[in-house]
Design an enzyme around this catalytic site. Sequence first.
Site, PDB file in Angstrom:
ATOM      1  N   LYS A   1      -4.085  -7.958   2.228  1.00 61.23           N
ATOM      2  CA  LYS A   1      -5.472  -7.530   2.408  1.00 61.23           C
ATOM      3  C   LYS A   1      -6.330  -8.745   2.073  1.00 61.23           C
ATOM      4  O   LYS A   1      -6.162  -9.351   1.012  1.00 61.23           O
ATOM      5  CB  LYS A   1      -5.796  -6.346   1.516  1.00 61.23           C
TER       6      LYS A   1
ATOM      7  N   SER B   1       0.834  -1.198   0.000  1.00 56.80           N
ATOM      8  CA  SER B   1       0.000   0.000   0.000  1.00 56.80           C
ATOM      9  C   SER B   1       0.873   1.254   0.000  1.00 56.80           C
ATOM     10  O   SER B   1       1.781   1.376  -0.799  1.00 56.80           O
ATOM     11  CB  SER B   1      -0.966  -0.058   1.185  1.00 56.80           C
ATOM     12  N   HIS B   2       0.612   2.163   0.920  1.00 56.66           N
ATOM     13  CA  HIS B   2       1.307   3.448   0.978  1.00 56.66           C
ATOM     14  C   HIS B   2       2.572   3.401   1.830  1.00 56.66           C
ATOM     15  O   HIS B   2       3.225   4.418   2.021  1.00 56.66           O
ATOM     16  CB  HIS B   2       0.358   4.502   1.558  1.00 56.66           C
TER      17      HIS B   2
END
Length: 156
Positions: free
Chosen positions: A112, A102-103
């Site tokens: 996820k 992700s970030h």
Amino acid sequence: MNLPAEIFRTYDIRGIVGRTLTPDIVRAIGRALGTMARERKAATFAIGRDGRLSGPELAGALADGLTAAGADVIDIGMAPTPVTYFAAHHLKCGSCVSVTGSHNPPDYNGLKLVVGGNTLYGDEIQDLRKRIAQCSSHSIALSKIEGRSQRQSRGQ
């Protein structure tokens, strides 16, 4: 296996690759997730991954764990998380995992998770951690018993 509790977050599982998130840990997560999915009658998974260098190895370990638990895997390769979710819907499997950092900084990666159309979060992610810990404790106890009986059979 050292299973760091801090990688089991509220909405995902994530850690530092090679330190808190290793292929062995991801394989164990796959086994626990596959078992959970079989219980929920949703044991076919689409697996996608982002472009991080650790993605192929972690996705492979995840697939190994899922299949060891009796789940089926459809590897969709490199894809953003929403495409992995779409794949679960389009392929009518309902379950998926996106291997994504992700970030987070490049040395992180994570998972996820969706089972049967429901995103795992909170207590369900903690349940995976408990399943892995119970399985590890059971395996350690078995190896001690097996080691003891092997020594006894050799007359030690």
